[in-house]
Design a protein around this motif. Structure first.
Motif, PDB file in Angstrom:
ATOM      1  N   ARG A 177       0.845  -1.200   0.000  1.00 37.46           N
ATOM      2  CA  ARG A 177       0.000   0.000   0.000  1.00 37.46           C
ATOM      3  C   ARG A 177       0.878   1.247   0.000  1.00 37.46           C
ATOM      4  O   ARG A 177       0.651   2.171  -0.784  1.00 37.46           O
ATOM      5  CB  ARG A 177      -0.894  -0.035   1.242  1.00 37.46           C
ATOM      6  N   THR A 178       1.895   1.231   0.849  1.00 36.42           N
ATOM      7  CA  THR A 178       2.836   2.352   0.886  1.00 36.42           C
ATOM      8  C   THR A 178       3.503   2.536  -0.475  1.00 36.42           C
ATOM      9  O   THR A 178       3.623   3.656  -0.983  1.00 36.42           O
ATOM     10  CB  THR A 178       3.912   2.099   1.968  1.00 36.42           C
ATOM     11  N   GLU A 179       3.918   1.407  -1.081  1.00 40.76           N
ATOM     12  CA  GLU A 179       4.601   1.492  -2.379  1.00 40.76           C
ATOM     13  C   GLU A 179       3.673   2.009  -3.480  1.00 40.76           C
ATOM     14  O   GLU A 179       4.087   2.764  -4.352  1.00 40.76           O
ATOM     15  CB  GLU A 179       5.149   0.118  -2.780  1.00 40.76           C
ATOM     16  N   LYS A 181       1.164   4.010  -3.090  1.00 39.87           N
ATOM     17  CA  LYS A 181       0.975   5.444  -2.886  1.00 39.87           C
ATOM     18  C   LYS A 181       2.179   6.214  -3.438  1.00 39.87           C
ATOM     19  O   LYS A 181       2.046   7.225  -4.112  1.00 39.87           O
ATOM     20  CB  LYS A 181       0.809   5.722  -1.385  1.00 39.87           C
ATOM     21  N   ARG A 182       3.361   5.690  -3.151  1.00 40.36           N
ATOM     22  CA  ARG A 182       4.576   6.331  -3.631  1.00 40.36           C
ATOM     23  C   ARG A 182       4.628   6.291  -5.165  1.00 40.36           C
ATOM     24  O   ARG A 182       4.979   7.267  -5.815  1.00 40.36           O
ATOM     25  CB  ARG A 182       5.785   5.600  -3.028  1.00 40.36           C
ATOM     26  N   THR A 185       2.731   8.985  -6.818  1.00 39.53           N
ATOM     27  CA  THR A 185       3.364  10.309  -6.817  1.00 39.53           C
ATOM     28  C   THR A 185       4.445  10.374  -7.890  1.00 39.53           C
ATOM     29  O   THR A 185       4.797  11.451  -8.343  1.00 39.53           O
ATOM     30  CB  THR A 185       3.980  10.663  -5.450  1.00 39.53           C
ATOM     31  N   ALA A 203      -6.040   5.520   2.765  1.00 35.08           N
ATOM     32  CA  ALA A 203      -4.587   5.683   2.684  1.00 35.08           C
ATOM     33  C   ALA A 203      -4.146   6.107   1.288  1.00 35.08           C
ATOM     34  O   ALA A 203      -3.227   6.903   1.137  1.00 35.08           O
ATOM     35  CB  ALA A 203      -3.891   4.380   3.081  1.00 35.08           C
TER      36      ALA A 203
END
Lengths: 367, 333
Positions: A177-179, A181-182, A185, A203
């Protein structure tokens, strides 16, 4: 990159001789470069909508426009969309490199350019070391990265993600999930993610479209849907632990003050100032307050309720206190340092500016 | 392990005792244990009453009708399903079904309860509520209970003690506080807490009479508290692993000399709070932030690590060495 416009979109189909109206007059616009989540319980119509955008499902009525072109009649391959689904559907005999390169080769892209593009995407998704491997040798998280790489290597105007994280286990889901989102961007492609997991939608998305029974309930930023849910469905669906929702009855006390009494209990508290002119005596209302918006205070006054701790949970990062009210529990989240025991007396204050009130007849927010 | 205790599987070696008696050779039905499974396994054609009563009607434990009624009603009251006794399972919610399956286990008055992921089937929202209800019931039961779960929140909330298992071995047995604050291994530390603990490799540097951690390419900002220093010196290694829970790292956008410079990697709001992932010296670090924080990717950010709350592990074996704070030290009495 492209803008997505959905106009008056409907989907009906026959199932066991019954007409199902899966998507009902949906209208929304995803701005160029925006990350949008379609969020709702299973069967709400979110995946059907995504499949109509992709061209995998016929449109009953309405229009879908991608980058200024109505795509209703365009073949999926001509719609300028990239797809990554929950099940990875990688080609097993091909290496990771060849899987990612597949669509570029289909478009007769020169090998040199393919090499450059695949290399770039692989770096972005941290799979450079996997390029020579076959899908069978990969973990679930790695497969999903390859799957997403394959979708974005074509530089689609719109990236469509259907529950891309649901198959992954807890930790891998969180780091992916973090990846994701990154990644957004960095590639800034207009993206739509379909999910039933509210924390995933919160998130990842710039704006969330919350859908229930084929109807768009609310379309807003994560903070908007969390802080100002338009109805009881959204209020209950967004947030973990979930919002406390109770039926309360309004009355005027002997002191002349307007009060709420929580149904099936003797718990009473003064109606918050913002609602005093709006509530009528002996009428029921649905009252909502998030667990993080209830404070434990030192003493009682007309704004507080005095009760006893039913259950206390110490969960590492935070603690939760639960109080039995009829058939349900009123829950609140506290910092870690104060521990309570069952039966401890406790005074609670509902943060006045964080109270939600809904009309029980239609579930709509009372402003 | 649960199946071994229940008698469904037979151990190759070792003994299992209950109340001092070895039960290895006892059949499951002779062990006086009651199992509750993830799937409720109710009889669909029987009412709630009959489902709960079914163990009392088995040939082995047969009870007179009056006694059965009494028992079923007692159990149903504890579980707050006494108003559902005449319904069929299909007329119940998942939470209610789970309570009925618990009732069926309870009614036998077993010496040991074995529960296999009883809340896993429920969705996240119901799970939160059922976990608390479970805890409420448990407080009224006072029966030895073994509860299997993969959800660390359930373990922390419900258990008096937790046995953390990894590949068939016990990594640690301890109270929830011991497990959370003094994890025996990096595996245990990573299994409890969300977002996950940040465990980083740190060199130990002695400078001007102080011990510092050399962390994330920086050796000026992490003075080691005295109590831990002694333990680290006794341990002897010059490199350790230092674990920081996300809430033990503070951030600011106006750096002061006591802080470490990093950059924003991603920001995930979750309603009441947010997960902020930052990058320093090529490593990702997770922090807890306010949900309405306004950050841009790659924006500079300054970090302050609370070394007082850090947990130190051996860099080779991953085993616990020390923690400065007193939390999780078992209190006497």
């Amino acid at each position: 990159m492209a803008e997505l416009v959905i106009r008056d979109l409907n989907k009906t189909y026959m199932k066991q001789k019954e007409r199902i109206h899966a998507v009902k007059s949906l209208n929304l616009t995803a701005r160029d470069g925006e990350f949008i989540a379609f969020l709702g319980p299973s069967g709400c119509g979110k995946s059907t909508t995504l499949r109509m955008i992709a061209g995998l499902e016929d449109i009953t009525s309405g229009e879908i426009e991608i980058g200024g072109t109505v795509v209703n009649r365009l073949h999926p391959s001509k719609r300028n969309v990239g797809l990554a689904f929950e099940n990875y559907a990688l080609y097993p005999p091909l290496t990771v490199y060849d899987n990612i390169a597949f669509n570029l080769r289909a478009k007769k892209t020169p090998e040199e350019e393919i090499k450059r593009e695949v290399g770039k995407i692989a770096e972005l998704l941290h799979i450079t070391s996997l390029l020579d491997m076959k899908p069978a040798a990969l973990s679930g998280g790695q497969k999903q990265r390859v799957n997403i790489a394959r979708a974005i290597v074509r530089k689609p105007g719109i990236l469509l993600l259907d529950e891309p994280l649901s198959h992954l286990d807890g930790k891998m889901r969180q780091s992916m999930r973090t990846e994701l989102k990154r990644l957004h961007t960095e590639i800034k492609s207009t993206s739509i993610i379909v999910t039933h997991d509210q924390s995933e939608a919160m998130a990842l998305a710039d704006r969330i479209a919350i859908i229930n029974e084929g109807v768009l309930q609310q379309f807003g930023t994560p903070l908007e849907v969390y802080n100002h849910p338009v109805n009881e469905f959204v209020a209950g669906f967004i947030g973990e632990p979930p919002m406390n929702l109770f039926t309360v009855h309004a009355f005027t006390a002997k002191t002349g003050k307007k009060m709420f009494r929580i149904e099936d209990s003797l718990l009473e508290f003064e109606v918050p100032a913002a609602y005093r002119e709006k509530v009528r005596d002996s009428q029921p209302y649905r009252f909502g307050i998030r667990p993080a918006d209830i404070h434990i205070v030192g003493g009682s006054d007309p704004h507080t309720i005095s009760t006893k701790v039913t259950i206390f949970e110490s969960l590492g990062e935070e603690c939760r206190v639960h109080i039995r009210v009829g058939e349900t529990l009123l829950s609140l989240v506290t910092g870690e340092d104060v521990h309570y025991r069952t039966g401890d007396p406790i005074h609670l204050l509902f943060r006045e500016d964080r109270i939600h009130l809904f009309d029980p007849s239609n579930g709509n927010r009372i402003q | 392990m649960l199946n071994l205790i229940a008698g469904i599987l037979v151990p190759e070696e070792g003994v299992i005792t209950m109340n001092g008696n070895v039960v290895n050779s006892l059949e499951p039905e002779d062990r006086n244990v009651a199992m509750v499974f993830e799937n409720y396994a109710l009889y669909p054609h029987l009412t709630v009453f009959e489902n709960i009563a079914s163990p009392l009607r088995s040939p082995k434990y047969r009870q007179p009708e009056g006694k059965i009624r009494e028992e079923v009603e007692r159990v149903a009251k504890i579980l707050r399903i006494d108003w559902l006794l005449q319904r069929l399972p299909s007329e119940l919610s998942n939470g209610q079904r789970q309570r009925v399956s618990l009732g069926r286990a309870l009614v036998r008055n077993p010496e040991v309860f074995l529960m296999d992921e009883p809340l896993t089937h429920l969705d996240a929202k119901l799970r939160h509520q059922m976990r608390a209800e479970f805890k409420e019931m448990q407080a009224n039961l006072n029966t030895t209970t073994i509860y299997v779960t993969h959800d660390y929140l359930e373990a922390l909330s419900l258990a008096d003690r937790i046995a953390v298992l990894n590949q068939g071995r016990i990594e640690q047995i301890g109270t929830p506080d011991e497990i959370y604050y003094r994890p025996a291994t990096e595996f245990v530390a990573e299994a409890f807490g969300e977002p996950e603990i940040n465990i980083l490799t740190a060199g130990l540097v002695n400078k001007d009479g102080w011990m510092y951690l050399n962390l994330l390419g920086d050796s000026d900002h992490f003075a080691v508290p005295g109590r831990v220093r002694q333990a680290l010196e006794e341990h002897g290694a010059d490199t350790v692993r230092a674990g920081f829970r996300p809430k033990d790292i503070k951030y600011s956008f106006t750096g002061d000399p006591s802080m470490l410079r990093a950059s924003v990697y991603s920001f995930e709001p979750l309603g009441a709070k947010a997960i902020l992932t930052v990058q320093a010296d090529g490593q990702l670090i997770r922090l807890i932030a306010a949900a309405d924080l306004d950050v841009k990717p790659d924006q500079p950010i300054y970090l302050k690590f609370n070394v007082e709350e850090a947990i130190f592990f051996d860099s080779g074996t991953g085993r616990f060495i020390a923690r400065a704070g007193e939390k999780g030290v078992r209190s006497v009495g």
